[in-house]
Design a protein around this motif. Sequence first.
Motif, PDB file in Angstrom:
ATOM      1  N   TRP A   1      -6.920  -5.447   3.189  1.00 54.13           N
ATOM      2  CA  TRP A   1      -6.057  -5.969   2.084  1.00 54.13           C
ATOM      3  C   TRP A   1      -6.774  -6.671   1.058  1.00 54.13           C
ATOM      4  N   SER A   2      -7.738  -7.558   1.504  1.00 53.85           N
ATOM      5  CA  SER A   2      -8.457  -8.716   0.652  1.00 53.85           C
ATOM      6  C   SER A   2      -9.179  -8.057  -0.323  1.00 53.85           C
ATOM      7  N   LEU A   3      -9.865  -6.750   0.115  1.00 50.71           N
ATOM      8  CA  LEU A   3     -10.692  -5.941  -0.947  1.00 50.71           C
ATOM      9  C   LEU A   3      -9.601  -5.317  -1.759  1.00 50.71           C
ATOM     10  N   LEU A   4      -8.549  -4.721  -1.657  1.00 52.54           N
ATOM     11  CA  LEU A   4      -7.543  -4.136  -2.539  1.00 52.54           C
ATOM     12  C   LEU A   4      -7.002  -5.089  -3.348  1.00 52.54           C
ATOM     13  N   ALA A   5      -7.158  -6.640  -2.930  1.00 55.69           N
ATOM     14  CA  ALA A   5      -6.583  -7.638  -3.825  1.00 55.69           C
ATOM     15  C   ALA A   5      -7.726  -7.738  -4.982  1.00 55.69           C
ATOM     16  N   THR A   6      -8.902  -7.902  -4.618  1.00 55.84           N
ATOM     17  CA  THR A   6      -9.727  -8.566  -5.310  1.00 55.84           C
ATOM     18  C   THR A   6     -10.853  -7.579  -5.956  1.00 55.84           C
TER      19      THR A   6
ATOM     20  N   PHE B   1       0.860  -1.255   0.070  1.00 55.89           N
ATOM     21  CA  PHE B   1      -0.041  -0.147   0.064  1.00 55.89           C
ATOM     22  C   PHE B   1       0.844   1.245   0.059  1.00 55.89           C
ATOM     23  N   TYR B   2       1.860   1.091   0.874  1.00 58.91           N
ATOM     24  CA  TYR B   2       2.781   2.536   1.134  1.00 58.91           C
ATOM     25  C   TYR B   2       3.571   2.948  -0.215  1.00 58.91           C
ATOM     26  N   GLY B   3       3.998   1.639  -0.702  1.00 60.10           N
ATOM     27  CA  GLY B   3       4.989   1.432  -1.800  1.00 60.10           C
ATOM     28  C   GLY B   3       4.488   1.604  -3.140  1.00 60.10           C
ATOM     29  N   PHE B   4       3.257   1.080  -3.481  1.00 58.03           N
ATOM     30  CA  PHE B   4       2.522   1.045  -4.678  1.00 58.03           C
ATOM     31  C   PHE B   4       1.308   1.588  -4.920  1.00 58.03           C
ATOM     32  N   PHE B   5       0.419   1.952  -4.115  1.00 57.89           N
ATOM     33  CA  PHE B   5      -0.762   2.167  -4.050  1.00 57.89           C
ATOM     34  C   PHE B   5      -1.041   2.994  -5.261  1.00 57.89           C
ATOM     35  N   THR B   6      -0.154   4.027  -5.157  1.00 56.94           N
ATOM     36  CA  THR B   6      -0.399   5.376  -6.600  1.00 56.94           C
ATOM     37  C   THR B   6      -0.172   4.558  -7.752  1.00 56.94           C
ATOM     38  N   LEU B   7       0.747   3.736  -7.907  1.00 58.82           N
ATOM     39  CA  LEU B   7       0.874   3.124  -9.133  1.00 58.82           C
ATOM     40  C   LEU B   7      -0.407   2.162  -9.652  1.00 58.82           C
ATOM     41  N   TYR B   8      -0.694   1.293  -8.262  1.00 58.20           N
ATOM     42  CA  TYR B   8      -1.855   0.553  -8.542  1.00 58.20           C
ATOM     43  C   TYR B   8      -3.023   1.423  -8.990  1.00 58.20           C
ATOM     44  N   SER B   9      -3.549   2.428  -8.256  1.00 62.29           N
ATOM     45  CA  SER B   9      -4.590   3.049  -8.703  1.00 62.29           C
ATOM     46  C   SER B   9      -4.247   3.725 -10.144  1.00 62.29           C
TER      47      SER B   9
ATOM     48  N   ALA C   1       8.912  -3.916   2.074  1.00 61.17           N
ATOM     49  CA  ALA C   1       9.249  -3.140   0.699  1.00 61.17           C
ATOM     50  C   ALA C   1      10.096  -3.802  -0.453  1.00 61.17           C
ATOM     51  N   TYR C   2      10.944  -4.800   0.254  1.00 64.35           N
ATOM     52  CA  TYR C   2      11.888  -5.303  -0.638  1.00 64.35           C
ATOM     53  C   TYR C   2      10.960  -6.466  -1.434  1.00 64.35           C
ATOM     54  N   PHE C   3      10.435  -7.226  -0.572  1.00 68.26           N
ATOM     55  CA  PHE C   3       9.517  -8.479  -1.236  1.00 68.26           C
ATOM     56  C   PHE C   3       8.351  -7.857  -2.090  1.00 68.26           C
ATOM     57  N   SER C   4       7.827  -6.837  -1.604  1.00 72.29           N
ATOM     58  CA  SER C   4       6.897  -6.186  -2.527  1.00 72.29           C
ATOM     59  C   SER C   4       7.123  -5.712  -3.754  1.00 72.29           C
TER      60      SER C   4
ATOM     61  N   LEU D   1      -1.655 -10.556  -6.037  1.00 72.36           N
ATOM     62  CA  LEU D   1      -0.843 -11.340  -5.270  1.00 72.36           C
ATOM     63  C   LEU D   1      -0.105 -10.652  -4.187  1.00 72.36           C
ATOM     64  N   ALA D   2       0.446  -9.403  -4.274  1.00 71.36           N
ATOM     65  CA  ALA D   2       0.966  -8.654  -3.248  1.00 71.36           C
ATOM     66  C   ALA D   2      -0.001  -8.362  -2.002  1.00 71.36           C
ATOM     67  N   PHE D   3      -1.108  -7.947  -2.347  1.00 66.64           N
ATOM     68  CA  PHE D   3      -2.227  -7.765  -1.291  1.00 66.64           C
ATOM     69  C   PHE D   3      -2.579  -8.892  -0.716  1.00 66.64           C
ATOM     70  N   MET D   4      -2.876 -10.018  -1.486  1.00 70.93           N
ATOM     71  CA  MET D   4      -3.246 -11.020  -0.834  1.00 70.93           C
ATOM     72  C   MET D   4      -2.294 -11.752   0.344  1.00 70.93           C
TER      73      MET D   4
END
Length: 389
Positions: free
Chosen positions: A280-285, A220-228, A344-347, A359-362
Amino acid sequence: MFSISARPALVLAYFTYFGVLGIFVPYFGLFLDGRGLSSADIGLLLAIVTASRIVGPTVWALIAERSGKPLTVMRLGALLAAIGWLSSFADYGFWPLLLGFALFSFFWTAILPQLEVATFAFVNDDTRAYSRIRTAGSVGYIVLVMLGGWLFERYGSEFLPLSALLFLVLLLTSLFLLPKVSVNAELSSEPVRFSKLIKNSVLLRFMLAALLLQMSFAPFYGFFTLYSRDLGYSGTQTGLFIGLAVAAEIAAFYFAGNLMRNRSYRVLLSVCYGLTVLRWSLLATVADNVWLLCFSMLLHAGSFAIAHSCAMQFIQQFFPKKLRSRGQALYAGVIFGGGGAIGAYFSGLIWQNGKGASLAFMIAALLALSATLLALTLPGSKAGAKALQ
């Protein structure tokens, strides 16, 4: 030196501190993406920068503890952080950015733990008063998140260096307005050893749960703006989404003192962490559904605001006064530094330029679930932690 009374000065300090984060946290991924970095590079840079927050809080806490001058430590940290931030104006590739932001992050860690300790000293450990002062930080965050969305649409991701620098200067100014506080002058000579406390099983379970939760926040912190953006939302809409989350956070902080009264850490944290699983489940799906996305943002009230207030009170109660600075530093370093860096690294590895977003949000939801199960093992009363000193 000129100063103003404690409460308005603290409000201003929190407002400007989290105002900087309101620019940095949501839009940093977009900024790095605009500089041509891949998601793996972004994750690696975020991990290394965040890792500097593992050691930093303890170093600065020891300096503050031995000097008895937490204000000086905060001011020095803000000044050096602003100098480190200047590297963001130049575009010389990955490694210069990494070095500059690592320096910024290390010096940045001098501020918040000391500010938290000073605030609790000023309000005599009144959780309700603390929560209401801390609300100013959320207001600063939401104002800058909203402004950042507009600036991004108008000027692109390069709006970030100058905007953040201006608020860094305001933060430094606010710290010079704070009245003098000497935490050591109020401390008793309690014989409890820090090395003994950090081995306590209750603290270890609390810290591990908080670590897992913080790791879950990384996508969420690292990639939400890109996801959006990838989901087709505009920069202004993204700013509104984040603003909605922080609005819920503000309301939660304001009422946190009353909500937390006479309730156990086990109940509070397990509920908050459980809400994070749902979030996070909602964001993933279903993040392409604007209403469900908005609902997930409202869950920030529990997953961050109440959880954070509860964590701060746990630290204040668990550690005796003379060790609270190091207790806050331990929490900041391990949770925000260690948890943030690992997450952050694994995300970054999982994200794959957006292909692995769901997958990242799940995985984040599973981490939050593990944190929930650990929280259920905590003492059933608030006195449980304090009694173990």
